[in-house]
Structures are given as structure tokens and as C-alpha cells.
Design an enzyme around this catalytic site. Structure first.
Site, mmCIF file in Angstrom:
data_model
loop_
_atom_site.group_PDB
_atom_site.id
_atom_site.type_symbol
_atom_site.label_atom_id
_atom_site.label_comp_id
_atom_site.label_asym_id
_atom_site.label_seq_id
_atom_site.Cartn_x
_atom_site.Cartn_y
_atom_site.Cartn_z
ATOM 1 N N GLY A 18 37.010 34.715 50.608
ATOM 2 C CA GLY A 18 36.943 34.192 49.243
ATOM 3 C C GLY A 18 36.788 35.301 48.213
ATOM 4 N N ASP A 19 36.983 34.949 46.948
ATOM 5 C CA ASP A 19 36.826 35.869 45.814
ATOM 6 C C ASP A 19 37.777 37.056 45.871
ATOM 7 O OD1 ASP A 19 34.753 34.249 44.906
ATOM 8 O OD2 ASP A 19 33.270 35.335 46.089
ATOM 9 N N LYS A 43 42.193 35.299 43.585
ATOM 10 C CA LYS A 43 43.192 34.215 43.536
ATOM 11 C C LYS A 43 43.448 33.768 42.103
ATOM 12 C CE LYS A 43 40.535 31.888 46.288
ATOM 13 N NZ LYS A 43 39.567 32.924 46.713
ATOM 14 N N GLY A 81 35.166 29.639 42.359
ATOM 15 C CA GLY A 81 34.994 30.247 41.035
ATOM 16 C C GLY A 81 36.122 31.225 40.859
ATOM 17 N N HIS A 82 37.110 30.860 40.061
ATOM 18 C CA HIS A 82 38.303 31.694 39.896
ATOM 19 C C HIS A 82 38.311 32.265 38.485
ATOM 20 C CE1 HIS A 82 40.458 29.357 43.351
ATOM 21 N NE2 HIS A 82 39.319 29.905 43.712
ATOM 22 N N GLN A 104 38.493 29.357 48.239
ATOM 23 C CA GLN A 104 37.819 30.041 49.344
ATOM 24 C C GLN A 104 38.809 30.999 50.046
ATOM 25 O OE1 GLN A 104 37.137 26.262 49.240
ATOM 26 N NE2 GLN A 104 35.787 27.047 47.687
ATOM 27 N N ARG A 116 27.580 40.070 46.138
ATOM 28 C CA ARG A 116 28.467 39.903 47.292
ATOM 29 C C ARG A 116 28.249 41.058 48.264
ATOM 30 N NH1 ARG A 116 33.499 38.881 43.249
ATOM 31 N NH2 ARG A 116 33.135 36.684 42.802
ATOM 32 N N THR A 136 45.487 46.540 39.754
ATOM 33 C CA THR A 136 44.723 47.743 39.405
ATOM 34 C C THR A 136 43.712 47.489 38.283
ATOM 35 O OG1 THR A 136 46.511 48.355 37.883
ATOM 36 C CG2 THR A 136 46.601 49.298 40.097
ATOM 37 N N GLY A 137 43.402 46.229 38.043
ATOM 38 C CA GLY A 137 42.425 45.869 37.014
ATOM 39 C C GLY A 137 42.417 44.369 36.832
HETATM 40 P P1 GDP Z 1 38.855 34.296 43.213
HETATM 41 O O1 GDP Z 1 37.730 33.374 43.550
HETATM 42 O O2 GDP Z 1 39.677 34.651 44.400
HETATM 43 O O3 GDP Z 1 39.693 33.795 42.072
HETATM 44 O O4 GDP Z 1 38.185 35.657 42.716
HETATM 45 P P2 GDP Z 1 36.931 35.787 41.697
HETATM 46 O O5 GDP Z 1 37.390 35.460 40.340
HETATM 47 O O6 GDP Z 1 35.754 35.042 42.236
HETATM 48 O O7 GDP Z 1 36.583 37.325 41.858
HETATM 49 C C1 GDP Z 1 37.505 38.320 41.595
HETATM 50 C C2 GDP Z 1 36.925 39.251 40.505
HETATM 51 O O8 GDP Z 1 37.666 40.454 40.473
HETATM 52 C C3 GDP Z 1 37.050 38.664 39.112
HETATM 53 O O9 GDP Z 1 35.944 39.081 38.352
HETATM 54 C C4 GDP Z 1 38.331 39.298 38.567
HETATM 55 O O10 GDP Z 1 38.350 39.395 37.138
HETATM 56 C C5 GDP Z 1 38.253 40.657 39.191
HETATM 57 N N1 GDP Z 1 39.553 41.306 39.478
HETATM 58 C C6 GDP Z 1 40.716 40.730 39.925
HETATM 59 N N2 GDP Z 1 41.639 41.674 40.171
HETATM 60 C C7 GDP Z 1 41.056 42.867 39.895
HETATM 61 C C8 GDP Z 1 41.497 44.232 39.989
HETATM 62 O O11 GDP Z 1 42.592 44.544 40.425
HETATM 63 N N3 GDP Z 1 40.588 45.198 39.624
HETATM 64 C C9 GDP Z 1 39.335 44.912 39.175
HETATM 65 N N4 GDP Z 1 38.528 45.920 38.854
HETATM 66 N N5 GDP Z 1 38.901 43.641 39.072
HETATM 67 C C10 GDP Z 1 39.735 42.642 39.440
HETATM 68 P P1 IMO Z 2 36.512 31.072 45.784
HETATM 69 O O1 IMO Z 2 37.533 29.985 45.682
HETATM 70 C C1 IMO Z 2 33.403 32.935 48.194
HETATM 71 C C2 IMO Z 2 31.041 30.314 50.774
HETATM 72 C C3 IMO Z 2 29.571 30.152 50.466
HETATM 73 C C4 IMO Z 2 29.017 29.943 51.863
HETATM 74 C C5 IMO Z 2 30.112 29.094 52.519
HETATM 75 C C6 IMO Z 2 29.853 27.598 52.493
HETATM 76 O O2 IMO Z 2 35.940 31.489 44.479
HETATM 77 O O3 IMO Z 2 37.004 32.208 46.606
HETATM 78 P P2 IMO Z 2 29.997 25.756 50.579
HETATM 79 O O4 IMO Z 2 29.253 25.632 49.290
HETATM 80 O O5 IMO Z 2 31.463 25.793 50.435
HETATM 81 O O6 IMO Z 2 29.562 24.755 51.604
HETATM 82 O O7 IMO Z 2 29.530 27.193 51.168
HETATM 83 O O8 IMO Z 2 31.310 29.373 51.811
HETATM 84 N N1 IMO Z 2 31.962 29.998 49.653
HETATM 85 C C7 IMO Z 2 32.630 30.937 48.958
HETATM 86 N N2 IMO Z 2 32.574 32.283 49.027
HETATM 87 N N3 IMO Z 2 34.277 32.331 47.354
HETATM 88 C C8 IMO Z 2 34.353 30.990 47.290
HETATM 89 O O9 IMO Z 2 35.284 30.346 46.546
HETATM 90 C C9 IMO Z 2 33.475 30.221 48.082
HETATM 91 N N4 IMO Z 2 33.267 28.903 48.251
HETATM 92 C C10 IMO Z 2 32.367 28.780 49.225
HETATM 93 O O10 IMO Z 2 29.041 31.316 49.867
HETATM 94 O O11 IMO Z 2 28.953 31.171 52.551
HETATM 95 MG MG MG Z 3 35.656 33.224 43.401
#
Ligand code: GDP
Ligand code: IMO
Ligand code: MG
Length: 432
Positions: A13-14, A17, A41-42, A226, A307, A417-418
Site C-alpha cells: 500500500g501507499d 496509486k 488514503g490516496h 491497498q 511507515r 521523481t516527485g
Molecule cells: P497511495 O495510497 O498509493 O495513493 O499513496 P499515498 O498517497 O498514501 O502515499 C504516497 C505519498 O508519496 C504521497 O504523499 C504522494 O504525494 C507522494 N509521492 C508520490 N509520488 C512521489 C514521488 O515520486 N516522489 C515523492 N517525493 N513523493 C511522491
Molecule cells: P492505500 O490504498 C497502507 C493496512 C493497515 C493494516 C492492514 C489491515 O492508501 O494504499 P484494515 O484497516 O484494512 O483492516 O488494516 O492493512 N492498510 C493499508 N496500508 N495503505 C493502505 O491503503 C492501507 N489500507 C489498509 O495498516 O496493516
Molecule cells: Mg495511501
């Protein structure tokens, strides 16, 4: 020309996306969420705007984009309305008109977070580290066939009976098993009746919209939540979420047919992170890991939790490539690795008996016997932040990316790259 593109996480995750889904939505008429709920959380960054969407598909910043929530998603109506209010405050005033929700989606009720928290407490040292949003218990009720669905809101008497059945059972557990206060049936029922007209006005036949879009050649983006190793079947069970986060989940959760998927874009960071408990073979519990956390701002978008950070894991990626039938990779946050002396890549797992494995085990406890085998590459001192052409990257950064491709068996289509839209290198267009 690919019309249906899946964007999904290949790690825990994170991965970024949100950024990629937002970027590709410039070309798409529709963005669909198929699983998960407001545990996601996107992050979307557009100029000086930074918005975190949880239930709302990441296409929402594009004014012509229809945003669909499929029947595989668990929908907390208050969370959804809260997000719509946040979007409105950020100047996106028509979000509610552009979001359509499947009547088959499971309703996430106030009792679900209560059970989630009770269950985590009970697990003690084996806690999963859930987001506490009630996702697991809501899916449990769905699978146990006592769930309440969005469409039930149109039938107050049926809703009452179903809700009574669900809450009787859940309150019994809350009180007698988790020793937590019960939740009032009347309050929940009355609140649902109150919000029903608003949510019902947003319902639509998501599967039919997707079939129609296909027939007229519209471009559709399926946005995963995720990541692959949080998948209920293929993740590090039981340290997983409660839905199918892999490519197959996009079909079942949206009602689009599997042969209608044209391209699967796997999103991966150039390193690895994980939030919550569970195995993480390449984790760095040292200054290097802390440096990645600080430079990458690796703190949860939903819960703010730090994280866990570690090296890129090509073993896990091999599994992700196969399960998701990846067509290409979006490699994110390359800039976060700037300035490091050397970089390690996990190329295999060594088991306790000395066996070398090219693929990860299935169950979390089997990871106790796993030791990563690393290959080391030289780092680079120059900044890659914001670079938009591959050939402008330092040679060592280019070599690192090419080596990750080789080891993972998937070509990089997008290199980030950002956080901003324009801080991106396009090597291939998933929609072309
Ligand atoms: P998601 O859940 O997969 O949508 O990812 P999140 O939004 O939870 O976490 C990704 C974080 O990385 C966010 O704060 C983005 O703004 C940041 N991000 C995405 N791509 C890049 C990158 O290439 N470089 C940097 N420094 N940050 C990035
Ligand atoms: P995005 O879409 C990262 C993790 C939680 C926990 C496990 C189970 O932003 O990538 P839950 O509340 O789903 O039952 O928790 O999954 N988890 C994530 N980790 N990014 C997420 O979503 C997540 N959604 C759930 O931290 O380990
Ligand atoms: Mg996220």
C-alpha cells in the site's frame, strides 16, 4: 488501443496509486474503485492543492470524469459525505453529481469500527495494526450474508429487519466478548433513514455503466486500493486487509468482465514501506531506514502513523507480477533515494535450511525463517527531483531502474521523481 487500465499497488500500500490514477485520468472518462473503503488514503497533488481521497476515486479532480464506487467497496456514508464536503471546500463543487455508488456495495455502519477496535485490543501483541475504520468487520458481515447494502436504504422495513439482525449479533459480541459498550440500534436506524435519500440519489448500476462505456470505446481506469501483499488471499495473512487487492478484485468488485481488462499497471516505490504489523523481510531499523522515512515523508495519509521502510524487494515483485499479470510498472519516489552511498535490492530469500527461494512464502509465520539475499548497487549524489527525461537521470539512477526491471520481469512505463503531476518520466502510455 487499451481502454480499460487497472492501476494497483504491488507492495503493502501507499505506493503512489493516487498520483498515477490522477495523472492517467487526464485521458479517462471514468475512474472506478472496486474494493476497500476509507482505509485507503490516496494523495493527489495539483499545483498548490494537496487532497487526500479515501473512498472517492482519484479521478475527482478532473471535471469531466465520472467516479464510480463498485459493489466490492465498503461504504461508510458519513465518511463519503465528509469527503465530499472536503472536496467542496477545495473548490470541487460538483463531486456529488459525479460520484455514483453501486446499490450492491456494503454499508459500513458505526458498529464496524467499534468491533474493529475491540478485536485489535483482544489480539494484544498480535494486533494487525488496522486503520480502525471497521473494514474487516464490515466485510465479515457481507461474507456471512448478514450485511446491509446501499440499495437496502430504499426499503425501510427490510432495512430495519436486516439491521436488527446484524446489530443484535454484533452488540452481543461487543458486550460479551469484547467488553465494549453497545451501540444503539435506534440511533443507527434513524441516522440511516436520514441519509438514505442523499445516498440513494447517488446510486447507479456500476456494472452496466462499465459495459456501456466499453461498447462505445470510452477509457476507464480501475483504481486499486491497498497493495498486493495486503490481499486477503495472497498477502502476508493474517496481517492483511479484508479484500482482494489484486487485479482479479477489480473485476469482481466492479462487475467488469476479466477479458475487458487491457492493461495492468503495477505501482511500486523504488524502495518498500509498510504500515501496521506483519512481516517485512527487507525492513531497515536503522539510520538508513529513518532517512528514507524523513525524505519520503513516510507517514500514513489516513492515520498519520510512521511507515516502516526498507529496500526494494524483487522477490515480492515477482509474485506481484504473476498474480496481477502486470503489463508495466510505475516506479515511484526515485528522488527519495538521492544522496545515498549505495542501494540494496533483495534478489532472493534464503530459508533456514539454506535453500534459496525466488518467491515469497504465503503465511506470515513462514517469514520468520526468511533472510533476504541482497545485491548492492552504487547510489547517486545528484538530485533527480522533478526530472522528466530518463536520459537526464544520473547514470547510476538509470542503472538502478534498469536492474529493478530485469529482476522483477516487468518494464517500467512511468517513473516518478516527485509528488506533482509534472514530476514524471513517461516511458510508455498504458492507454495508448
Ligand atoms: P497511495 O495510497 O498509493 O495513493 O499513496 P499515498 O498517497 O498514501 O502515499 C504516497 C505519498 O508519496 C504521497 O504523499 C504522494 O504525494 C507522494 N509521492 C508520490 N509520488 C512521489 C514521488 O515520486 N516522489 C515523492 N517525493 N513523493 C511522491
Ligand atoms: P492505500 O490504498 C497502507 C493496512 C493497515 C493494516 C492492514 C489491515 O492508501 O494504499 P484494515 O484497516 O484494512 O483492516 O488494516 O492493512 N492498510 C493499508 N496500508 N495503505 C493502505 O491503503 C492501507 N489500507 C489498509 O495498516 O496493516
Ligand atoms: Mg495511501
Amino acid at each position: 488501443m487499451p481502454k480499460n487500465v487497472i492501476v494497483l499497488g504491488t507492495q503493502w500500500g501507499d505506493e503512489g496509486k493516487g498520483k498515477v490514477a490522477d495523472l492517467l485520468t487526464k485521458q479517462a472518462a471514468i475512474v472506478v474503485r472496486s474494493q476497500g473503503g476509507n482505509n485507503a488514503g490516496h494523495t493527489l497533488v495539483a499545483g498548490d492543492k494537496k487532497i487526500v481521497v479515501r473512498l472517492v476515486p482519484s479521478g475527482i479532480l478532473h471535471s469531466s470524469c465520472l467516479c464510480l464506487i463498485g459493489s466490492g467497496v465498503v461504504v461508510n456514508p458519513d465518511a463519503l459525505f465528509g469527503e465530499i464536503a472536503e472536496l467542496k471546500a477545495a473548490g470541487i463543487t460538483d463531486a456529488e453529481q459525479r460520484i455514483k455508488v453501486s446499490a450492491g456495495a456494503a454499508l459500513l455502519l458505526p458498529i464496524h469500527p467499534a468491533i474493529d477496535k475491540g478485536a485489535e485490543k483482544k489480539r494484544g501483541k498480535n494486533a494487525i495494526g488496522t486503520t480502525g475504520r471497521g473494514i474487516g468487520p464490515c466485510y465479515e458481515d457481507k461474507v456471512a450474508r448478514r450485511g446491509v447494502r446501499v440499495g437496502d436504504l430504499a426499503y425501510p422495513e427490510i432495512l430495519k429487519e436486516k439491521l436488527r439482525n446484524l446489530m443484535d449479533y454484533r452488540n452481543f459480541l461487543l458486550k460479551n466478548y469484547y467488553a465494549e459498550p453497545e451501540i444503539s440500534f435506534d440511533e443507527v436506524y434513524n441516522h440511516l433513514l436520514e441519509i438514505a435519500p442523499r445516498l440513494l440519489a447517488m446510486t447507479a448500476d456500476v456494472s452496466a455503466i462499465l459495459a456501456e462505456a466499453r461498447s462505445v470505446g470510452k477509457k476507464v481506469l480501475f483504481e486499486g486500493a491497498q497493495g498486493t501483499f495486503l490481499d486477503i488471499d495472497y498477502g502476508t495473512y493474517p496481517y492483511v486487509t479484508s479484500s482482494n487487492t489484486v487485479a482479479g478484485g477489480c473485476c469482481t468488485g466492479s462487475g467488469a468482465g476479466p477479458l475487458h481488462m487491457d492493461y495492468v499497471l503495477g505501482i511500486a516505490k523504488a524502495y518498500t514501506t509498510r504500515v501496521g504489523g506483519g512481516p517485512f523481510p527487507t525492513e531497515l531499523n536503522d539510520d538508513i531506514g529513518e532517512g528514507i522515512r524523513q525524505r519520503g515523508a513516510e507517514f500514513g495519509a489516513v492515520t498519520g502513523r510512521p511507515r516502516r521502510t526498507g529496500w526494494y524487494d524483487a522477490v515480492a515483485m515477482r509474485r506481484a507480477a504473476a498474480i496481477n499479470s502486470l503489463s508495466g510498472l510505475a516506479l515511484m519516489k526515485l528522488d527519495v533515494l538521492d544522496g545515498m552511498d549505495e542501494l540494496k535490492i533483495c534478489t532472493a530469500y534464503k530459508l533456514k535450511d539454506g535453500t534459496i527461494s525466488q518467491l515469497p512464502p504465503l503465511a506470515a509465520y513462514e517469514y520468520a525463517d526468511v533472510e533476504p539475499v541482497y545485491e548492492t548497487m552504487p547510489g547517486w549524489k545528484e538530485s533527480t527531483f522533478g526530472i522528466t527525461e530518463f536520459t537526464k537521470l544520473p547514470a547510476n539512477a538509470q542503472n538502478y531502474v534498469r536492474r529493478l526491471e530485469e529482476l522483477s520481469g516487468v518494464k517500467v512505463a512511468i517513473l516518478s521523481t516527485g509528488p506533482e503531476r509534472n514530476q514524471t518520466i513517461f516511458l510508455d502510455d498504458p492507454f495508448a
